[in-house]
Design an enzyme around this catalytic site. Structure first.
Site, short mmCIF file in Angstrom:
data_model
loop_
_atom_site.label_atom_id
_atom_site.label_comp_id
_atom_site.label_asym_id
_atom_site.label_seq_id
_atom_site.Cartn_x
_atom_site.Cartn_y
_atom_site.Cartn_z
N PHE A 4 -88.60 23.17 80.85
CA PHE A 4 -89.38 21.79 80.83
C PHE A 4 -88.84 20.97 81.90
O PHE A 4 -89.79 20.21 82.76
CB PHE A 4 -88.99 20.94 79.50
CG PHE A 4 -89.56 21.28 78.31
CD1 PHE A 4 -90.72 22.32 78.33
CD2 PHE A 4 -89.72 20.60 76.98
CE1 PHE A 4 -91.52 22.57 77.16
CE2 PHE A 4 -89.97 20.87 75.89
CZ PHE A 4 -91.24 22.10 76.05
N GLU A 27 -99.75 23.16 81.93
CA GLU A 27 -98.62 22.58 82.03
C GLU A 27 -98.61 21.24 81.19
O GLU A 27 -98.15 20.29 81.74
CB GLU A 27 -98.22 22.42 83.54
CG GLU A 27 -97.87 23.51 84.18
CD GLU A 27 -97.38 23.52 85.61
OE1 GLU A 27 -96.79 22.60 85.79
OE2 GLU A 27 -97.49 24.27 86.42
#
Length: 428
Positions: A279, A407
């Site tokens: 992340f 994403e």
């Protein structure tokens, strides 16, 4: 001088003569600002001289070297890996990284590079972002000293190509449920064997090193592994290309298929565990997308404006004369200007250590959504000609759908923001 102050002067304040004189002098000597449709809110005034120079260098390279070949590359679904070497020679790869042959520029400067590349094509920006933000950024932030020295200098030159393996066939927006596993090698001490599959992986068919996220069989913890293609025995690593895409055709996309692929322990990131690692990499890449995507929208605006001025309809008038066309251009230009300012602000906060993941979710979601929406609307100016790839705008629209999806699809970023606003988790 404001009207209120001027009226106060007229009511008899002692300095009214001086103030009136100054007001008249200011009115006659101050230069009139001109509206620039290409930079409506003067975002360039927020940039440093270094950032302006970097932006100009990137724009010149992209317009002179990338633009002439993108149409054929998109038609052929072909990506020239030498592009990464060209970018490396200019210092465009891993540009925000300090040392290791990287430029060490500001976050905003890095975003301006992505904007210049994406003005040509999102596929070219995707290939660069994976190299720079996802793989190089991951190694720089979480790799050991030896890993950084081994990979980053070559990657900065484009001599080593990287890919980032997180998304799986059954797990896209839910990476915590990944099935790719790493277990101790049954015969070789100091090695793991990785098994599993990743999909929609930019650069995987041509990558020399693949950053693969996998769960440790013993603990269930997610760890990052640097898989070197040259060291994988036959049959343990396959990276087939995914062909016949509707978007990002000028980049190369594939899978990562691992079958008891041996990876030495020293190729695992030493400390980071869980989803914090991937992340964090994604946040850096999402920022690049948020500013980069404005380049694609700006190119759509420029193409639509040119077409509207040149195309004559209804008694020989240019399309630009008509209200509906002007509104489309006004809406798109406004969103591009607002999106650019927001991205610059978050970039400054990122360099100050004040940016939050939610800020990046906000600009990634908003800018991608508005770029896709406006590009679709601007297509209408071209009428039937929008179908022809020679006009370019259809290519941008197809690409922008992908950028809005990957994403973190926009709905997922909405839930990230909703959680931050309400304190209530909506994912489960």
């Amino acid at each position: 001088m404001s009207r209120l102050l001027y009226r106060s002067c007229l009511r008899g304040l002692p300095q009214r003569a001086v103030l009136t004189h100054n007001a008249r002098t200011f009115a006659t000597s101050a230069p009139r600002s001109q509206f620039d449709w290409q930079d409506p809110l003067m975002s360039k005034s927020l940039l440093t001289s270094d950032e302006l120079a970097i932006s100009e260098t990137a724009e010149r390279y992209c317009q002179e070297q990338l633009l002439p070949r993108v149409l054929q590359a998109y038609r052929d679904e072909h990506y020239d890996a030498h592009i990464l070497r060209e970018m490396g020679e200019l210092g465009l790869l891993g540009a925000t990284i300090e040392g290791y042959g990287c430029a060490g520029v500001s976050t905003v400067a890095g975003g301006l590079i992505t904007r210049a590349v994406e003005r040509v094509d999102s596929g070219y920006r995707s290939g660069m972002s994976v190299q720079s933000s996802l793989v190089m950024g991951g190694i720089y932030e979480f790799g050991s000293a030896e890993q950084k020295e081994r990979y980053l200098p070559g990657m900065a030159k484009g001599e080593i190509i990287g890919a980032f393996g997180l998304t799986e066939p059954n797990h896209g927006s839910d990476p915590g449920s990944m099935e790719t596993m790493a277990r101790p090698h049954p015969q070789k001490k100091g090695y793991y064997v990785l098994s599993g599959a990743k999909t929609w992986i930019t650069n995987s068919p041509i990558a020399d090193v693949l950053l693969v996220w996998a769960k440790l069989q013993e603990t269930g913890k997610i760890r990052g592994f640097l898989v070197e293609r040259k060291n994988c025995p036959a049959g343990t690593l396959e990276t087939p290309a995914i062909k016949n895409k509707n978007g990002l055709r000028a980049s190369i996309t594939g899978m990562i298929q691992l079958e008891d692929c041996p990876v030495p322990h020293e190729n695992m990131f030493p400390e980071v565990e869980g989803l914090k690692g991937p992340f964090s990499c994604l946040n850096s890449a999402r920022y690049g997308i948020a500013l980069g995507i404005m380049g694609a929208l700006e190119d759509c605006i420029s193409r639509a404006r040119t077409y509207a001025l040149e195309r004559k309809q209804f008694k020989g008038n240019p399309l630009a004369k008509y209200q509906l066309v002007q509104k489309k251009l006004a809406d798109a230009t406004t969103d591009a200007a607002y999106g650019t300012l927001a991205a610059i602000q978050v970039g400054r906060l990122k360099d100050q250590g004040k940016a939050t993941p939610e800020m990046i979710s906000m600009i990634k979601r908003q800018n991608c959504d508005r770029a896709l929406y406006n590009a679709r609307v601007l297509q209408e100016i071209f009428g039937g000609n929008a179908v022809s790839d020679e006009y370019g705008i259809g290519r941008h629209v197809a690409n922008l759908y992908v950028t809005q999806t990957y994403e973190g699809q926009s709905d997922i970023h909405s839930l990230i923001l909703g959680r931050a606003i309400t304190g209530v988790q909506a994912f489960v």
